[in-house]
Design an enzyme around this catalytic site. Structure first.
Site, short mmCIF file in Angstrom:
data_model
loop_
_atom_site.label_atom_id
_atom_site.label_comp_id
_atom_site.label_asym_id
_atom_site.label_seq_id
_atom_site.Cartn_x
_atom_site.Cartn_y
_atom_site.Cartn_z
N HIS A 29 28.00 97.42 19.68
CA HIS A 29 27.34 97.84 20.93
C HIS A 29 26.80 96.64 21.70
O HIS A 29 27.08 96.47 22.90
CB HIS A 29 26.20 98.81 20.59
N GLU A 30 26.03 95.80 21.02
CA GLU A 30 25.42 94.65 21.70
C GLU A 30 26.46 93.59 22.04
O GLU A 30 26.36 92.91 23.08
CB GLU A 30 24.30 94.06 20.84
N HIS A 33 28.05 94.52 25.34
CA HIS A 33 27.21 94.13 26.47
C HIS A 33 27.33 92.63 26.75
O HIS A 33 27.54 92.21 27.89
CB HIS A 33 25.74 94.43 26.18
#
Length: 227
Positions: A29-30, A33
């Site tokens: 997820h990170e 980003h």
């Protein structure tokens, strides 16, 4: 062990699977980003070593512990300076959206693996222990990532859903959102920690995971009973 179980949201015997799945889910997820922000022209996350699949760069000890205790949590937020993007609002939406979408992709991969084992029978010769371990791991890989997909799209700060709404809003509305963002965080914490509020907000919202998971399995020609 019974004493420890009282403080955990999930069964104690499933803890190793959950820790692995959460480390994978938060990291991907990170990373999504950070990588997308870097590709759009903001090197802030890259300069801080966040464009990596090393879990240690992304995991927040308190956020990870809370998801084990309270059923929710967070990773270290990726710093993003939208003004460095060529198209700040459009690219900002993409950078915010790729995080939840990466969790949905992990859930799809989990279902695909489920289908692979179901159609090929590769686990038919495995021991009961191995078969059960694979089943539990895939169940958590799918269910937790779908929950994170839904959770992160909630339009309250500091979640990705809020950032998407913020970038979609006209300038005047965005100013008001920024002005009241601190209250949004308080509202979010109240919803999480007060059971009656949680029961009428997060609980029905998380109930959407059932049709999503059922839909993902149907894409691979499988039926599943989601509890």
């Amino acid at each position: 062990m019974d004493f420890l179980q009282r403080f955990l949201w999930y069964p104690l015997e499933h803890l190793p699977f959950i820790v692995i799945v959460l480390a994978l889910a938060f990291t991907v997820h990170e990373f999504a980003h950070a990588w997308s922000a870097y590709k759009f022209g903001d090197s802030t996350a890259r300069d801080q070593g966040r464009v990596t699949l090393n879990p240690m760069a992304h995991l927040d000890p308190i956020g990870t512990l809370l998801i084990l205790i309270a059923g929710f949590g967070w990773a270290k937020p990726v710093p993003v300076i939208r003004s460095r993007f060529r198209y700040p609002r459009l690219m900002g939406i993409v950078v915010s959206a790729v995080g939840p979408l990466s969790n949905l992709l992990l859930a799809v991969i989990g279902v695909a693996l489920y289908a692979l084992f179901a159609y090929t029978g590769w686990l038919s010769g495995a021991s009961i222990g191995v078969t059960e371990a694979v089943r539990v791991f895939l169940n958590y890989l799918i269910s937790l990532n779908v929950l994170l997909f839904i959770f992160n799209l909630i339009p309250l700060p500091p979640l990705d859903g809020y950032r998407i709404i913020e970038d979609l809003s006209p300038p005047r509305a965005r100013e008001k959102l920024d002005r009241y963002a601190q209250w949004g965080v308080i509202i979010f914490l109240l919803i999480v920690f007060i059971p009656p509020l949680r029961a009428v907000t997060l609980t029905p919202l998380f109930g959407l995971s059932k049709p999503i998971i059922t839909g993902l399995f149907s894409l691979f020609g499988l039926s599943v009973q989601v509890h």
